[in-house]
Design an enzyme around this catalytic site. Structure first.
Site, mmCIF file in Angstrom:
data_model
loop_
_atom_site.group_PDB
_atom_site.id
_atom_site.type_symbol
_atom_site.label_atom_id
_atom_site.label_comp_id
_atom_site.label_asym_id
_atom_site.label_seq_id
_atom_site.Cartn_x
_atom_site.Cartn_y
_atom_site.Cartn_z
ATOM 1 N N VAL A 8 87.736 50.963 49.237
ATOM 2 C CA VAL A 8 88.466 51.357 50.442
ATOM 3 C C VAL A 8 89.593 52.318 50.083
ATOM 4 C CG1 VAL A 8 89.747 50.541 52.443
ATOM 5 C CG2 VAL A 8 87.898 49.149 51.502
ATOM 6 N N TYR A 9 90.372 51.967 49.074
ATOM 7 C CA TYR A 9 91.477 52.830 48.647
ATOM 8 C C TYR A 9 90.967 54.190 48.197
ATOM 9 C CZ TYR A 9 95.548 54.483 46.051
ATOM 10 O OH TYR A 9 96.608 55.229 45.586
ATOM 11 N N SER A 10 89.981 54.193 47.319
ATOM 12 C CA SER A 10 89.449 55.449 46.806
ATOM 13 C C SER A 10 88.922 56.321 47.938
ATOM 14 C CB SER A 10 88.347 55.175 45.776
ATOM 15 O OG SER A 10 87.917 56.360 45.142
ATOM 16 N N SER A 34 89.885 56.305 51.049
ATOM 17 C CA SER A 34 91.008 56.828 51.838
ATOM 18 C C SER A 34 91.622 58.046 51.167
ATOM 19 C CB SER A 34 92.063 55.740 52.063
ATOM 20 O OG SER A 34 92.830 55.476 50.905
ATOM 21 N N LYS A 35 91.674 58.044 49.844
ATOM 22 C CA LYS A 35 92.277 59.161 49.131
ATOM 23 C C LYS A 35 91.326 60.360 49.047
ATOM 24 C CE LYS A 35 96.274 57.256 48.506
ATOM 25 N NZ LYS A 35 97.445 57.782 49.228
#
Length: 242
Positions: free
Chosen positions: A152-154, A156-157
Site C-alpha cells: 500500500v505504501y509503495s 501510494s508513492k
C-alpha cells in the site's frame, strides 16, 4: 552574508516531526520564514516558542476534508505570499495486503496521495498569478521500486512519482518548479510500523538515515538557479539493499 532563501516564505506540512521538522529548521537556517502545518497544535506551539518570529503556526488536519480545503486560504490570510510548498505529511503501512485493514488503506491514500493533490491544486493558482514558486513533495525510494513488504505504501508513492512528473510539465511554463525527494529509510515515527525483523536488520547494518540528511537535499534542490529543476533526488543510506 545573505542567506540563500532570505525573504522566502515556505509552507511545510507534517512540520512538527521527522523530515518536516528537519526541513523547517533547515529553511529557517537558510533565511526563510516557515508556515508550520500540522494537526498537532501542542507540538506546533512548542516549536513556535522555540523558533519565534521565524515561523507561523497553521493547524490543519489533512484527513478532514474541510480542514484540508481551508489550509491554503488560511495560510494566505497569515502571510502575503508563499514561495515554497513542501507537501511532506504522510503515513506508512507495511505487511501483507491481506493483513491490512481497509480503513487504514483509505487513510493512507487520503494522506499520501489525495491530500498532496489537493494542496498542490489549491496553491497552484497563487503561484501562477505570481509567476514563480517551488512545490516539493516528500516521496520515497518505495516510489521507484516495488517493495514487496509494503504494497500500500509503495503504491501510494508510485502514484506521487507520477503526479510530480505530470505537474512539473503542467506548471513549468508558469515559472513553477515541481519536484520530489525520495528518501530510503529515515529515523522517524513512521518506522514504528515496519516489520520488526526489517527494522532490526536496518539498525544493525547502518541502513537508516537521519531526517536532517533529507532536509540537506531539499535545501540543495531549492537553491538551484531558476533554470534548473532537480525533479527527483533519491537519498539512500549507503548500506540500504534496494
Amino acid at each position: 552574508m545573505t542567506k540563500p532563501l532570505e525573504g522566502k516564505i515556505a509552507a511545510v506540512t507534517g512540520a512538527a516531526s521527522g523530515i518536516g521538522l528537519a526541513t523547517t529548521r533547515a529553511l529557517i537556517d537558510a533565511g526563510a520564514k516557515v508556515v508550520m502545518v500540522d494537526y498537532n497544535r501542542q507540538a506546533l506551539e512548542t516549536y513556535a516558542a522555540e523558533f519565534g518570529d521565524a515561523v507561523v503556526m497553521q493547524v490543519t488536519d489533512l484527513l478532514d476534508a474541510a480542514s484540508c480545503a481551508a489550509m491554503v486560504p488560511e495560510i494566505l490570510a497569515k502571510v502575503d505570499h508563499v514561495d515554497i510548498l513542501h507537501c511532506n505529511a504522510g503515513s506508512y503501512i507495511g505487511g501483507d495486503l491481506i493483513d491490512t485493514d481497509t480503513a487504514a488503506i483509505d487513510r493512507m491514500l487520503n494522506l499520501n496521495v489525495n491530500a498532496v493533490m489537493k494542496n498542490v491544486r489549491d496553491i497552484a493558482p497563487h503561484m501562477i498569478e505570481r509567476g514563480t514558486g517551488d512545490i516539493l513533495v516528500t516521496c520515497s525510494v518505495a516510489g521507484h521500486a516495488p517493495i514487496q513488504w509494503e504494497p500500500v505504501y509503495s503504491s501510494s508513492k508510485w502514484a506521487i512519482t507520477s503526479f510530480v512528473q505530470i505537474m512539473r510539465r503542467q506548471l513549468k511554463n508558469h515559472g513553477i518548479r515541481v519536484s520530489q525527494v525520495s528518501p530510503g529509510p529515515v529515523v522517524s515515527a513512521l518506522l514504528a510500523d515496519w516489520p520488526a525483523e526489517n527494522l532490526e536488520k536496518a539498525k544493525a547494518n547502518g541502513s537508516l538515515i537521519e531526517p536532517s540528511e533529507v532536509s540537506d537535499a531539499i535545501i540543495f534542490m531549492l537553491t538551484r538557479p531558476r533554470n534548473v529543476t532537480i525533479r527527483d533526488m533519491i537519498v539512500l543510506p549507503t548500506n540500504f539493499d534496494v
